[in-house]
Every structure is written in C-alpha cells, then in structure tokens.
Write an enzyme that holds these catalytic residues in place. Sequence first.
Site, PDB file in Angstrom:
ATOM      1  N   ASP A 192      -1.661  66.278  47.663  1.00  0.00           N
ATOM      2  CA  ASP A 192      -2.968  66.654  47.144  1.00  0.00           C
ATOM      3  C   ASP A 192      -3.703  65.467  46.535  1.00  0.00           C
ATOM      4  OD1 ASP A 192      -3.491  69.318  47.696  1.00  0.00           O
ATOM      5  OD2 ASP A 192      -2.301  70.048  46.019  1.00  0.00           O
ATOM      6  N   ARG A 234      -6.458  66.695  55.135  1.00  0.00           N
ATOM      7  CA  ARG A 234      -7.157  67.866  54.605  1.00  0.00           C
ATOM      8  C   ARG A 234      -8.421  67.360  53.924  1.00  0.00           C
ATOM      9  NH1 ARG A 234      -3.915  70.525  50.090  1.00  0.00           N
ATOM     10  NH2 ARG A 234      -2.693  71.435  51.786  1.00  0.00           N
TER      11      ARG A 234
END
Length: 323
Positions: free
Chosen positions: A146, A196
């Site tokens: 992330d 992402r």
Amino acid sequence: MPELFARVARPAILAASRSEVLRRSAERIPVTRKVVDRFVPGETAVEVLKSVERLRNSGRFVSVDHLGEDVTDADAANATVTAYLGLLDALGQRGDTAAGPKPLEVSLKLSALGQALPRDGEKIALENAHTICAKARDVGVWVTVDAEDHTTTDSTLSIVRELRAEFDWLGTVLQAYLRRTRADCAEFAAAGARIRLCKGAYDEPASVAFRGRDEVTDSYLMCLRILMAGRGYPMVASHDPEIIAAVPGLAREYRRSAADFEYQMLYGIRDAEQLRLAGEGNHVRVYVPFGAQWYGYFVRRLAERPANLTFFLRALAERRKSV
C-alpha cells in the site's frame, strides 16, 4: 458541492483521522463501531474470512488488509507479520491456485511492518515484507504494498523494487494526486509491474500534490493511460463514474482484454457497481480491511466521498434513535 467538500470538509475529516483523542472516543462508542461494519467487516480473521467467502462466491476477487500503521516498536511489527502469516495460511486453504491473476491477495502497509522505526526501520520493513511475500508465494496468494503519505514514497518504492527482484508478481500502489506519479507509473509500467492506481487518501500539500478535484481526475486518467500502454497489469482502484466509464475505451485502444487489467473498489462502497462490472466479465477486486485499528482507515473513507460521510451521519442518527 464536490469542490466545497474537497476544500472544507475533507481537510477537517483528515485532520480528525490523525487525532488520538478522537480515536479513543470513537472506539469507546458501541454505536460507532456498528456503523463501521459497513466498511470494516470485523476485527478478527474469522470474521473477515466470512466476507471473503461471500465475495468469492459472487465472482469477485479479494484483497485483505490487516489494519494497522505507524508502529512504534519492533514487537508490534512482529505481531503484524504473525497476523499476516496466519491469514495467508487460512487463505491458502481455499485452493485458489489458477494461472493468471490470483483471486486472493493481501495488502501491506510498510509502516505497520516497522518502516518508521528510528533504527533500521527500512531494513526491518523489508525483511518483514519478504517473510510475508515468501509465505504468499507458497500458498498461491498475491501481495500488494500500500501507499501512505508522500514522505514515505521514496522508501516504499525502494523496498518494492528490491522485493520485485525475487517476487516479480508483487504489486504496489501509486497515488494519482501526487505530482511525481506520472514518472513512477512510467517506470513501473516499463518494468511490467502490477500497479494499483488510486487517487490518494491523505491531506498532502500543494507543493507535492494536485488539490483540485478536476486536477486529480485528469492526473488519474493520464497515469492510467501510461499503465495501459505499458507491460504491466493495471489495477483501476476508483469509485469515480467518470474514471470507470473511461476504462473500456482505454482497454480497446491498448488492446487489453478483460484478463489484462482489473477494477478495484473498497468493501462497502458501490456494491451494485462491483457486481455489474463482474457480471460483464471483468476482473473486480474488493479491498477488505479488518482488525481492531479501524479508526484511521474508516475516517479516511469518510473523507473520500460526500456520499460516505452522508451514509455515516444518517446511519449514526438512526442508530441513536433506536437506543
């Protein structure tokens, strides 16, 4: 209205996400935790695995995040690693070992693995992430690293580059509102990485980030075009109808089939749209967080969309009437 929300409400909500006083208060109020269930389906692995089962049965992919960030000691980082290893054991028992995109994934925050520790934090985070990636490889599950606030980006991408030398399937998150992200997209797309792409969930200064809604959307679409043109696997992490509507045209332009990219959305947000996209044969992955440290994640979700804040206030009012 969206611009007013972005200029006034969003910075205030994001400031609340960093408040220890507000966090402690929110965690003590049972009614708040019940509303949080809309976005965080449980505090234990057993609870989150029930949601994983339901989502997989509906044809969607899943990315599971054990909530926690900014750990302050090595023991807490080790506890996070232990939690992920147990989660991976449970996910591996599902037997999702098909070739191509993995239906199951875990998401990691490097600050939860020790990145910010005063001594050797980056080295500790790298070693802990390596342990998790090795386990994930063994059980047939993907890992994505992330993104956090912009001060961690250089360290995070450095760790990702080193891990990808051994785990070339490792993904990472790039945030379109950062001014540097177009260059980062070009680098990772050329390297064939899974990316992402999200808009960004932190209150960043104008010196490093686009602040206006239209600016952020334009940057997102430019970054997505770079990823679609590259050799990697784009992961379109957005709930924005404008962005979702642009994806089929970009996929056709760059001759990508439905197997060559995926949509990603958060648990509890636009569920009907997730099902629509999956029903049309697209890969749709749902980001499912769990754990006791839900406060920061939950408040950042409220800051992302006026609809999320409206839902929270309405649900909170309804539940207070019933008690």
